[in-house]
Each structure stands twice: as C-alpha cells, then as structure tokens.
Design a protein around this motif. Structure first.
Motif: not given
Length: 619
Positions: A166-168, A193-195, A227-230
């Motif tokens: 998910l993050g990748r 994003v919801n996931n 993912a948070l950074h993106a």
C-alpha cells in the motif's frame, strides 16, 4: 564584478587554457581541494577575445595524493557546480501516453535489447498502467502481491502483505503523476488513501493490517512513511502530516540506541503472529532514513531529522566499516534493505553536511556494492547469498551512483546509466504469450492476466537473467528509482542545460532522442538557447565522437565527463554520433557460467539464455 565572472567559460591567460567559471570550483580551490589540470585544459582556442583577466584556478594545486573527498572533487561534477538532487522536480506534462501501435512497434524489435527500445516516458507509463491493474476490487482495492506465471504460462495473482504494498504503491504513483502528469483515476486514489487511513488507525500509528490475525512487522515502516510523505508533498494532506508525527513519536520511544527495538512499546506486538524476519536495524529503521529525510524536507518537522539522526548514527557505526566493507554487527540479511540504508545515510550526510556519512557510503559503494550488484545488474534478494534475484536493489544502486555523481564523483553516472539499461529497462515486461488463468472463475486474481502483466519490472526471478515475475512491491520500487533517474536525466541549473543520460525522454527543458544499433546517435533539442553540457561516457572512444549543431559540424571542448556546447551557436538540434565498442565478459551466477556481449553499455547478447521472459537477446 570582475569581467571574467560574467561568463560561464573564460580564458586563463597565465596557464593558456579555457576554464569553467563555477562558484563551487572557485570555493573548492580556495579551500585547498586537489585540482587536476586535465579537467580544465583544452586544445581548442577560446572565442571570447575580450576576456583578459584570469582567476588562475590551476595554480592552486596540491601535489600530494588526494583523499577520498578530494578525489571526488577532482574527478566529478562538483567542479562544474552541478550538485543538486531534484527528487521531486516537476517536468513536462505535455507528452502524450504511448498508444497501442507504439507498444506494438517496441515488440517487433525483438533482436534489440530493451534498453535500445524503451524510452523513459514509455517505460514509466507502462509501469504506471501495470500498478493501476494490481488494485483488486475483490480486496477493497488493496494491491495484490504478485502475478505468478508458471513455465507453461498458467498464471494467477496472489494477495499478501497489503501493508507493505500500500505504501509502495502510493509513493510510486504520486511521484509518477508529479513527474509526468500520469493520471491516477480518482476512484482508485481515494480507495488507496482510505485503505491507508484504515491501516494507520491503531494505537501505534504504524501502517499495519487492521486484521488482528495478520502478523506484526516493522519492515514496512519505510513504506508507511513514504506514503505519508507523498500525501503531504503532493496533496498537502493534513491527516498525513499529523499521523506521521504520531508515528515518529512511537518509534522514538521504541528505538533503543544500542540497536534494538523495545517491542513492548508497540501495542500491536501482542499479536500472536510476527513476521519471521526484518526486525534487524537495516531491515527496519535503516531503510526508513530516506523516507524521514524526504518528510523533513517537505515539512521541516524537527522530530523527523532527530529520528533520522538516531537511526543513521547506529547504522553508520554498525552496518558499514571505514574500509568500505559491510559491517554485519547489525545482522543485515536483505539486499534491498541494506541498499536503502545506504541511501538514507547518504541523504542524511548531504542534508546535515556531515561528510563522514558521504565518504563512508562512497567507500561502501566502491568496495562492496559494485561486487554485490554484478556488472549486468544481478543481485540476490538475500544479502550475501547465491539465491534468487530481484531488481529493486539494482535500482537502489543506480540511485546511489547518481547521487554520488551529483555530489562530486561524476564518472559514476556511467554506473547509473548502465544499471538503468541492463537491469531496470531490461527487466520490464512489454510482451507475453497468452496467459491462462489457473481457475476460470472470473475472480479478479484470474481476470485479464495477459494485459495486466504488461509494464511490470521483472520482480523476483529464479533465473539470473530471465523468468521475470510481476511483483508489485518490486515494480513500485523500481519505478521510484526510474523516476529519480528521469528527473535528473536533463537538468537546467545556473542558466545551463545539463544532459546526464543518453536515454530518450521528453522533459520540460529538452527532448532527447537516442538511437543505437552498431553505432549511436544522440539528438538533443533544447527548448531555449543556453549553454549545454552533455555527458560523455568514459567508455566512448573519444576519436569516434562527432558533434553537429543544425547539421553543422562543430568542435566542442570536453571537461571531465562533459562536452560543452557554447550558447554562441545556431539554434536547433544538437547531434552527437559515436562508436559503440564491443566486448565479451563472463561471470558465474547461481552455478551457471554466463557469456555476455556488450555494445557500449548495453548487453546485446547472452549465453546460455532462457526463453521464459528473458532479459536479453540470445548471443
């Protein structure tokens, strides 16, 4: 301002040579860094006749043997003032995606290596389309793990470890959109994003499957932070900003500076199932440093750099040695994690101006990584073993070579492009025989498989140079690396255009067209008239180089690894023609002796080969 300071190039009357006027070059000379006369000396006469004063840079030389940092200054781009890393550069969004006829044309060129067929934009577009196809509506649009294909071309997707993929996925796809304008369908992005929010909704504030029966792990800390950074950088997402801080607070409490995690600090550690590996420092915190640096650069959050420093200090001391060998004190056992730890150490050193980190990573690259990643780009998934291969670490190595080049060691651009050509592009799946689903039940894991394998980067593979498999986290990781290489392929800095790679691409500042067969032609179409610096790979026979501007042959000085094209030239296309020298090399991988035929930095034939998703043509 002195007369000579107005010009990119000036004539040094004292030493009778043409000199690049670069602030960084002047500063480094004043600091006493070693200089090589050959970097500035040219046979051609200068055209600027009104420049009478000289800065006499070459007179500031030290005759003693340079140390590693001085060596980087001596041989690389730093002397030319090219030192910025544009990880998040926004480039042209006008390039239309390749249509099906374009893809068919690529498939028809089976006698050529993929590195001579694919351009940056097409490769990234195909990878993006592949990643859209891994989001499974049967699994709430979570990414599938792998499209596994048997030698008889029976195939099916497998669903596993969604917290990792998910993050990748979000990191790669949001970078792709920013770099090229690739369109992510809003429905799919919203679902991802919801996931991500669901997976972060836990007392530890880490990305983990909310199903309590799934395993606890710390390997995906990097992916969660990426993912948070993106979301923060590309979507200005306030939830992601706040969640990242809470995540870092948890990690700051749980990390023990002697190199262990206090697992009791994680509520989720009470789950009965734990991932069987990757709790070691490089497999958990070391590989995360890179993401922390990105987040700090995007937000200025002090905790990000504080946590990065704690992780970096331990891994510098316990994962690397001063002589460049791998330090096994931290028990690294995963190549991709070790490579990302090095990337994090290098970025931390650059951000904080701590040269010991840069020097150490450079030493490890030269001493260990060039052996760990073969010349053809093969590496084992498990560090130091002779096991199955994976492609992501070659992408990491290409990024390390790129960053070290931009920090001073310019010749490593040769390594970066070689790995891009012979491993990353060579691994991409652009054609396949028809795939037969294991079950004909119309489940998403069995549906439209022949189309959905296209665009994947070769993933994990049993054969050292074949047997490509569409593994989602590897395609995402390689795309992350390819985007970085693309963002640095063409740079416009200090009023000059810099061409770092001989790979076709469309960018904001120039169009690059590379054609290779038995010889090479590189065409550069600048989008404004300015000085142009074009990398000349070290393997090119200098006597074979011819340069034309608007079909008129010109003479261009070559400094270090770059040719300089003056702005006092006709407007139009710059064309460089050069020879592609051939050579034969051999190595033994997984008990098989391979023979490679190289043409320039492409592998144009290999023996023995496989007919099951091969990387290269037959020799």
């Amino acid at each position: 301002m002195k007369n000579s300071e107005k010009y990119l190039w000036y004539y040094d009357n004292v030493n009778n040579q043409l000199v690049l006027n670069s602030r960084s070059a002047v500063e480094n000379v004043k600091e006493g860094h070693y200089r090589d006369k050959s970097l500035f000396k040219f046979l051609s006469s200068p055209k600027q006749k009104n420049l009478s004063k000289s800065l006499q840079l070459i007179r500031y030389q030290k005759m003693n043997k340079p140390n590693r940092r001085e060596f980087l200054h001596q041989n690389g781009l730093y002397a030319m003032g090219i030192s910025s890393l544009n990880f998040f550069a926004k480039v042209s969004k006008k390039k239309l995606p390749p249509n099906e006829s374009t893809i068919e044309n690529l498939r028809e060129k089976k006698d050529l290596p993929l590195s001579c067929v694919l351009d940056f934009n097409t490769s990234m577009f195909l990878a993006g389309k592949n990643l859209l196809g891994v989001l499974s509506p049967d699994h709430n649009y979570l990414p599938l793990w792998v499209l596994s294909v048997k030698p008889n071309y029976e195939a099916e997707f497998h669903f596993w470890w969604p917290a990792h993929n998910l993050g990748r996925w979000l990191d790669a796809m949001l970078r792709l959109e920013s770099a090229t304008g690739f369109r992510i369908p809003p429905k799919l992005e919203s679902a991802c994003v919801n996931n991500l929010r669901r997976f972060f909704d836990n007392p530890d504030h880490i990305c983990i499957n909310p199903d309590p029966e799934d395993f606890f792990e710390l390997h995906s800390l990097r992916e969660g932070m990426l993912a948070l950074h993106a979301l923060v950088r590309y979507r200005d997402d306030s939830w992601a900003r706040a969640k990242a801080k809470k995540m870092m607070e948890t990690l700051n409490r749980a990390w023990l500076d002697e190199g262990k995690w206090n697992l009791d600090a994680f509520v989720n550690s009470k789950r009965k199932n734990h991932l069987g590996r990757h709790f070691d420092p490089t497999g958990s915190c070391g590989r995360m440093i890179e993401a922390l640096i990105y987040f700090y650069e995007a937000t200025g959050e002090p905790l990000a750099i504080d946590l990065a420093q704690r992780f970096a200090k331990y891994n510098l001391e316990n994962s690397t040695n001063p002589d460049g060998t791998i330090n096994y004190t931290s028990k690294p056992d995963h190549t991709h994690s070790y490579m990302n730890t090095l990337k994090g150490l290098l970025l931390f050193g650059k951000l904080t101006s701590k040269n010991e980190y840069i020097d150490r990573v450079s030493a490890v690259y030269y001493t260990s990584i060039r052996k760990l990643i073969s010349e053809a780009g093969f590496n084992a998934h498990d560090l130091g073993t002779d096991g199955f291969g994976e492609v992501a670490s070659a992408g990491d190595s290409a990024q390390l070579a790129l960053w070290l080049a931009l920090m001073g060691d310019g010749k490593l651009l040769d390594d970066a492009e070689r790995l891009l050509r012979v491993r990353l592009l060579a691994s991409q799946i652009i054609d396949t025989p028809p795939l037969k689903p294991v079950k004909d039940d119309n489940a998403y894991i069995h549906r439209d498989l022949t189309n959905r394998i296209i665009g994947a980067y070769g993933g994990c593979h049993e054969h050292p140079h074949g047997g490509k498999q569409a593994v989602t986290d590897v395609t995402s990781a390689v795309l992350h690396s390819v985007i970085d290489l693309y963002n640095h392929a063409v740079q416009y800095e200090n009023d000059k255009l810099i061409i770092n790679f001989h790979v076709s691409c469309e960018t904001e500042h120039a169009t690059i067209e590379s054609k290779r067969d038995t010889s090479a032609t590189l065409k550069i179409i600048p989008k404004k008239l300015c000085p142009v610096m074009i990398r000349i790979p070290n393997w090119i026979p200098k006597e074979s180089i011819s340069i034309k501007v608007s079909k008129q042959t010109i003479r261009a000085p070559i400094a270090g690894c770059f040719a300089f094209i003056s702005p006092k030239r006709p407007s139009g296309t710059i064309e460089i023609n050069y020879a592609l020298p051939e050579r034969i090399t051999k190595d033994t991988l997984r008990g098989i002796e391979f023979t490679y035929k190289w043409r320039g930095d492409d592998i144009v034939g290999i023996h023995p080969n496989t007919d099951f998703y091969p990387f290269y043509p037959n020799l």
